[in-house]
Design an enzyme around this catalytic site. Structure first.
Site, mmCIF file in Angstrom:
data_model
loop_
_atom_site.group_PDB
_atom_site.id
_atom_site.type_symbol
_atom_site.label_atom_id
_atom_site.label_comp_id
_atom_site.label_asym_id
_atom_site.label_seq_id
_atom_site.Cartn_x
_atom_site.Cartn_y
_atom_site.Cartn_z
ATOM 1 N N LYS A 168 0.853 -1.200 0.000
ATOM 2 C CA LYS A 168 0.000 0.000 0.000
ATOM 3 C C LYS A 168 0.890 1.251 0.000
ATOM 4 O O LYS A 168 2.095 1.160 0.271
ATOM 5 C CB LYS A 168 -0.905 -0.022 1.238
ATOM 6 N N TYR A 208 16.302 30.310 7.044
ATOM 7 C CA TYR A 208 15.084 30.955 7.556
ATOM 8 C C TYR A 208 15.032 31.009 9.075
ATOM 9 O O TYR A 208 15.421 30.058 9.748
ATOM 10 C CB TYR A 208 13.844 30.178 7.076
HETATM 11 C C1 LIG Z 1 -0.295 -1.550 6.885
HETATM 12 C C2 LIG Z 1 -0.807 -2.802 7.436
HETATM 13 C C3 LIG Z 1 0.048 -3.876 7.698
HETATM 14 C C4 LIG Z 1 1.547 -3.773 7.579
HETATM 15 O O1 LIG Z 1 2.082 -3.289 8.779
HETATM 16 P P1 LIG Z 1 3.655 -3.224 9.006
HETATM 17 O O2 LIG Z 1 3.808 -2.774 10.392
HETATM 18 O O3 LIG Z 1 4.173 -2.244 8.001
HETATM 19 O O4 LIG Z 1 4.188 -4.583 8.753
HETATM 20 C C5 LIG Z 1 -0.507 -5.070 8.119
HETATM 21 N N1 LIG Z 1 -1.841 -5.193 8.289
HETATM 22 C C6 LIG Z 1 -2.682 -4.171 8.073
HETATM 23 C C7 LIG Z 1 -4.135 -4.380 8.304
HETATM 24 C C8 LIG Z 1 -2.203 -2.946 7.667
HETATM 25 O O5 LIG Z 1 -3.047 -1.932 7.468
#
Ligand SMILES: *Cc1c(COP(=O)(O)O)cnc(C)c1O
Length: 373
Positions: free
Chosen positions: A38, A265
């Protein structure tokens, strides 16, 4: 003038493969691995990362949204794809069916709609049903397991391929997490007793792969660990991983100042002595956190150099006083290994910036070109 690019994010697909192998070594051979891709594979490029994972036999891929899943299918990915946030509008059900995506069903609105439509589906639609055992986000309550299972069992066009839950604190092994495991085990038993036989039972994200071996069930969901970070640095020893992304910028020019000159800045930094500054043409619009102003470090010629003054939209200043021979065109490593054993990992950047490695990686912006090696 510089002949090489301003800044590049190298994505080491070999390191990705090694991390995959290290994670698999933690698993029972019968347990599958879902690679979470994702958010553009946490900034690493979803299609390229998915292609690599597919080529080394990943069992499942996980995205957040239907659009992310459709993009991967259009890119030629054929591995099963779990859409972890489900669908957000009924219009998204059509691409779910057409592109063979597996939605997560986590409430009655989704369950009712999919069950009602299931007779019309051209082929059985695989779904994973999610229970909330303590995360307080998505999922049916454990007490609803029997009712939910009965609805799923009665929907001929739905194939309940998976049942899942999620830890809120996967990086710490404690009584809360262990009670989630017990609750989930009961939910699985209830669902099975109602006549469903999900092939994939899953609970663990990266942290829990290390901390809750009894919660591996038949599939684990690895995100951040694939990319070389842990949700907590306390796990680094337990499962060594390689940082997949390396962000390298070219120093645009250097300038020298006497003591007492304010830089950047807000004039938050004043040279304490005669100082030589390297100007790095990367800033917060590239995803380099502004919160690293006067706090971060970069690697130049195998030496750690401090970020001085405010990080700007397009520029960051590093103190290179005393580092021999730094000049325009030299590499400044913002993330990754920097030679002579020096290294900046996403966890360290996150600690200094007051955030988590997930946010550091996801925010490295599109303005920095990804190069796959
Ligand atoms: C994003 C996500 C993961 C992955 O989590 P990590 O800590 O990056 O391994 C696993 N399960 C769900 C439901 C998620 O939303």
């Amino acid at each position: 003038m510089l002949s090489s690019p301003r800044a590049v994010a190298y994505i080491d697909l070999g390191a990705l493969e090694e991390n995959c192998r290290s994670i698999r070594q933690r698993l029972n051979p019968a347990t599958g691995l879902l690679g979470v891709v994702k958010a553009d594979a946490y900034g690493h490029g979803a299609l390229e990362v998915s292609r690599k994972l597919e080529s080394i036999g990943i069992d499942y891929l996980g995205v957040a949204t239907v659009d992310e899943g459709v993009d991967l299918r259009k890119g030629g990915i054929t591995t099963p794809l779990l859409v972890m946030s489900g669908v957000f509008s009924w219009e998204e059900i059509d691409p779910v069916v057409r592109y063979d995506l597996t939605p997560v069903i986590y409430d009655d609105a989704l369950l009712g709609r999919f069950a009602a439509l299931s007779k019309e589906f051209a082929r059985p639609v695989k779904v994973h049903v999610k229970f909330d055992t303590g995360m307080g986000r998505l999922g049916f309550k454990p007490a609803e397991a029997q009712r939910v299972a009965a609805i799923l069992a009665a929907a001929p066009g739905l194939q309940t391929e998976g049942i899942m839950t999620h830890f809120p604190s996967p990086e710490v092994r404690d009584e809360y997490g262990l009670s989630q495991v017990r609750t989930f085990t009961k939910v699985v038993d209830t669902v099975r007793a109602a006549g469903l036989d999900p092939a994939y039972v899953h609970m663990s994200s990266s942290g829990a792969i290390v901390t809750y071996p009894e919660a591996h069930f038949s599939l684990v969901r690895a995100g951040i660990s694939l990319y070389g970070s842990h949700p907590s640095r306390a796990l680094e020893q337990a499962l060594p991983l390689r940082q997949v992304m390396k962000v390298v910028a070219r120093i645009a020019f250097c300038r020298e100042f006497p003591a007492g000159v304010p830089l950047s800045y807000g004039r938050t930094y004043e040279t304490p002595r005669h100082t030589r500054i390297a100007y790095i043409p990367v800033g917060y619009s590239d995803g380099y956190p502004r919160s690293l102003s006067n706090r971060g470090r970069v690697l130049i010629r195998g030496r750690e150099c401090s970020i001085v003054g405010r990080v700007c939209m397009d520029w960051t200043l590093a103190d290179v006083t005393g580092v021999d021979g730094v000049e325009s065109g030299d590499e400044a490593i913002l993330l990754g290994e920097g030679g002579s054993g020096t290294r900046i990992c996403a966890n360290e950047m996150a600690e200094l910036a007051g955030t988590i490695p997930y946010e550091i990686l996801c925010k490295i912006s599109k303005r920095i070109k990804r190069v796959y090696i």
